[in-house]
Scaffold this motif. Structure first.
Motif, short mmCIF file in Angstrom:
data_model
loop_
_atom_site.label_atom_id
_atom_site.label_comp_id
_atom_site.label_asym_id
_atom_site.label_seq_id
_atom_site.Cartn_x
_atom_site.Cartn_y
_atom_site.Cartn_z
N LYS A 22 0.86 -1.19 0.00
CA LYS A 22 0.00 0.00 0.00
C LYS A 22 0.89 1.23 0.00
O LYS A 22 1.86 1.29 0.74
N CYS A 23 0.50 2.19 -0.84
CA CYS A 23 1.29 3.42 -0.95
C CYS A 23 0.38 4.63 -0.73
O CYS A 23 -0.77 4.63 -1.15
N LEU A 24 0.94 5.63 -0.10
CA LEU A 24 0.25 6.90 0.12
C LEU A 24 1.08 7.99 -0.55
O LEU A 24 2.30 7.97 -0.46
N ARG A 25 0.40 8.93 -1.20
CA ARG A 25 1.12 10.00 -1.90
C ARG A 25 0.70 11.35 -1.37
O ARG A 25 -0.45 11.54 -0.99
N GLU A 26 1.65 12.28 -1.42
CA GLU A 26 1.36 13.65 -1.01
C GLU A 26 2.29 14.60 -1.74
O GLU A 26 3.47 14.32 -1.91
N GLU A 27 1.72 15.72 -2.17
CA GLU A 27 2.52 16.77 -2.81
C GLU A 27 3.04 17.71 -1.73
O GLU A 27 2.29 18.12 -0.85
N ILE A 28 4.33 18.03 -1.82
CA ILE A 28 4.94 18.91 -0.83
C ILE A 28 5.80 19.94 -1.56
O ILE A 28 6.46 19.62 -2.55
N HIS A 29 5.78 21.17 -1.06
CA HIS A 29 6.53 22.26 -1.68
C HIS A 29 8.03 22.10 -1.48
O HIS A 29 8.50 21.26 -0.71
N LYS A 30 8.78 22.97 -2.14
CA LYS A 30 10.24 22.97 -2.07
C LYS A 30 10.72 23.47 -0.71
O LYS A 30 10.10 24.33 -0.10
#
Length: 198
Positions: A22-30
């Motif tokens: 199972k994988c979880l994804r998240e966008e994160i800034h620089k």
């Protein structure tokens, strides 16, 4: 302030079936600090591997036979990060209960340990709170700057698309007018050749 605080804390619990991933994804800034703490119920003879990667496949954190621990990293670019848990059991999938996985991730202002900063810099409680508020306001300003940049990019894309649609419409109209004119002359010549009109 509330949306910024809500988006910087990510906590989830789920059951991980045996011999699955199972994988979880998240966008994160620089340039954002990301910290996390995980706890995997290891009542069974199942080994669980944890791997955190970015969209390029670079491994930011990896732990085999993970049960409990912490991780931290700082992002280099605005990117999509993936936290993957993989369960492996030598006994197969029959009669082995699912593992309970708890993951608590924080990023940005919430990830900083202000108690540790206070000890190192010998700050008073009021100074620590001011530092936290300063970091929070800086985070909000950075978020607004990012949103403004994205809005400008989207506006430029929208204007470019509108210009292309306008030119395509003019080109289509010219083609239709040219085709209609050609059709009129062709039919006139055809009818004159058949002596239907003079």
């Amino acid at each position: 302030l509330l949306p910024v605080l809500i988006e910087s804390v990510f906590s989830i619990s789920f059951f991980l079936p045996v011999n699955s991933r199972k994988c979880l994804r998240e966008e994160i800034h620089k340039d954002v600090l990301v910290t996390g703490e995980y706890d995997i119920n290891d009542e069974t003879n199942t080994k669980t591997n944890l791997k955190i990667t970015d969209s390029s496949g670079h491994i930011l954190y990896s732990k085999e036979d993970a049960t409990k621990g912490k991780f931290a990293f700082t992002t280099e670019d605005y990117d999509m990060f993936e936290v993957c848990y993989e369960s492996k059991s030598p006994m197969g999938t029959g009669r082995v209960p699912d593992q309970l996985v708890n993951l608590d991730m924080k990023h940005g202002v919430e990830a900083k340990n202000y108690e540790e900063i206070a000890k190192v810099e010998k700050l008073k409680p009021l100074e620590v709170e001011l530092r936290r508020l300063e970091d929070l306001s800086e985070s909000i300003v950075n978020d607004f700057a990012y949103m403004k940049r994205r809005e400008e990019e989207m506006r430029d894309t929208n204007e470019s698309t509108n210009t292309r649609v306008l030119y395509f419409s003019i080109f289509s109209m010219c083609c239709l007018i040219g085709l209609a004119t050609w059709q009129v002359f062709y039919l006139r010549r055809f009818f004159k050749a058949k002596k239907l009109i003079e």
